[in-house]
Design an enzyme around this catalytic site. Structure first.
Site, PDB file in Angstrom:
ATOM      1  N   LYS A  38       5.314 -25.490  12.454  1.00  0.00           N
ATOM      2  CA  LYS A  38       3.955 -26.045  12.567  1.00  0.00           C
ATOM      3  C   LYS A  38       3.967 -27.481  13.052  1.00  0.00           C
ATOM      4  CE  LYS A  38       1.606 -23.525   8.848  1.00  0.00           C
ATOM      5  NZ  LYS A  38       0.897 -23.759   7.558  1.00  0.00           N
ATOM      6  N   LYS A  93       4.379 -30.033  11.503  1.00  0.00           N
ATOM      7  CA  LYS A  93       3.695 -30.995  10.624  1.00  0.00           C
ATOM      8  C   LYS A  93       4.551 -31.227   9.392  1.00  0.00           C
ATOM      9  CE  LYS A  93       0.086 -27.830   8.693  1.00  0.00           C
ATOM     10  NZ  LYS A  93      -1.362 -27.646   8.576  1.00  0.00           N
TER      11      LYS A  93
HETATM   12  N1  C2G Z   1      -9.634 -24.895   5.104  1.00  0.00           N
HETATM   13  C1  C2G Z   1     -11.020 -24.844   4.936  1.00  0.00           C
HETATM   14  N2  C2G Z   1     -11.752 -25.961   5.104  1.00  0.00           N
HETATM   15  C2  C2G Z   1     -11.160 -27.148   5.408  1.00  0.00           C
HETATM   16  C3  C2G Z   1      -9.762 -27.209   5.565  1.00  0.00           C
HETATM   17  C4  C2G Z   1      -9.012 -26.061   5.402  1.00  0.00           C
HETATM   18  O1  C2G Z   1     -11.581 -23.764   4.652  1.00  0.00           O
HETATM   19  N3  C2G Z   1     -11.940 -28.249   5.553  1.00  0.00           N
HETATM   20  C5  C2G Z   1      -8.862 -23.649   4.949  1.00  0.00           C
HETATM   21  C6  C2G Z   1      -8.118 -23.258   6.219  1.00  0.00           C
HETATM   22  O2  C2G Z   1      -9.001 -22.566   7.114  1.00  0.00           O
HETATM   23  C7  C2G Z   1      -7.021 -22.349   5.667  1.00  0.00           C
HETATM   24  C8  C2G Z   1      -6.738 -22.967   4.274  1.00  0.00           C
HETATM   25  O3  C2G Z   1      -7.859 -23.825   3.963  1.00  0.00           O
HETATM   26  O4  C2G Z   1      -7.521 -21.021   5.503  1.00  0.00           O
HETATM   27  C9  C2G Z   1      -5.467 -23.785   4.250  1.00  0.00           C
HETATM   28  O5  C2G Z   1      -5.576 -24.790   5.247  1.00  0.00           O
HETATM   29  P1  C2G Z   1      -4.214 -25.410   5.848  1.00  0.00           P
HETATM   30  O6  C2G Z   1      -3.337 -25.850   4.738  1.00  0.00           O
HETATM   31  O7  C2G Z   1      -4.588 -26.366   6.948  1.00  0.00           O
HETATM   32  O8  C2G Z   1      -3.564 -24.094   6.477  1.00  0.00           O
HETATM   33  P2  C2G Z   1      -2.909 -23.940   7.929  1.00  0.00           P
HETATM   34  O9  C2G Z   1      -2.071 -25.118   8.247  1.00  0.00           O
HETATM   35  O10 C2G Z   1      -4.007 -23.539   8.836  1.00  0.00           O
HETATM   36  O11 C2G Z   1      -1.874 -22.731   7.678  1.00  0.00           O
HETATM   37  O12 C2G Z   1       0.108 -18.517   8.461  1.00  0.00           O
HETATM   38  C10 C2G Z   1      -1.119 -19.224   8.323  1.00  0.00           C
HETATM   39  C11 C2G Z   1      -0.874 -20.697   8.142  1.00  0.00           C
HETATM   40  O13 C2G Z   1       0.046 -20.943   7.099  1.00  0.00           O
HETATM   41  C12 C2G Z   1      -2.190 -21.405   7.863  1.00  0.00           C
END
Ligand code: C2G
Length: 130
Positions: free
Chosen positions: A45, A47
């Site tokens: 990712k 990150k």
């Molecule tokens: N999310 C949300 N609202 C936000 C930020 C995040 O609903 N303001 C949701 C994202 O859509 C996701 C979850 O919270 O469903 C986790 O967000 P992240 O940790 O940013 O996940 P991500 O990096 O998108 O990883 O295989 C899938 C990946 O691991 C998803």
């Protein structure tokens, strides 16, 4: 027992994540969270999470909506996870809309609206300016 799964990094845990976890749990009775490992975050990712996997796992396990936290180590484990954990519903925020429809032959796939005004990027940017 309707079993739900969702995936993410959940770093700098914030109320947008909690909103997602609450609504994901409401899709069933048992919520599994597949939490991105530090290696997966960095290698796949590009990150680097602020909190380690163990710290992020401890925070998620303290959330009332979360029943089990498992490691997410690669992009390709979702099909086996759905089988292994007898998942009925796969849930992700709608920033992933359509990306996981290949799971529809195994379980329901639900994309939930993100919480619009909050993100880890925004938090970091605003903290940086203070
Ligand atoms: N999310 C949300 N609202 C936000 C930020 C995040 O609903 N303001 C949701 C994202 O859509 C996701 C979850 O919270 O469903 C986790 O967000 P992240 O940790 O940013 O996940 P991500 O990096 O998108 O990883 O295989 C899938 C990946 O691991 C998803």
């Amino acid at each position: 027992m309707r079993r739900v799964i969702t995936y993410g990094t959940f770093d700098l845990l914030h109320y947008g994540h909690i909103n997602l976890l609450r609504r994901a749990k409401a899709q069933g009775d048992y919520l599994v969270v597949a939490l991105s490992t530090d290696e997966f975050n960095w290698n796949q990712k590009q990150k680097k999470s602020y909190f380690s996997y163990e710290e992020r796992k401890a925070m998620l396990e303290a959330i009332r909506y979360v029943d089990l936290v498992i490691p997410e180590e690669n992009w390709d484990q979702k099909k086996t996870d759905v089988e292994k954990y007898n998942i009925d519903v796969f849930v992700m925020g709608d920033d992933w809309e359509g990306k996981f429809d290949f799971l529809k032959d195994q379980c329901e796939v639900v994309y939930l609206p993100r919480t619009p005004e909050i993100s880890t990027t925004k938090i970091k940017a605003e903290l940086h300016t203070k």
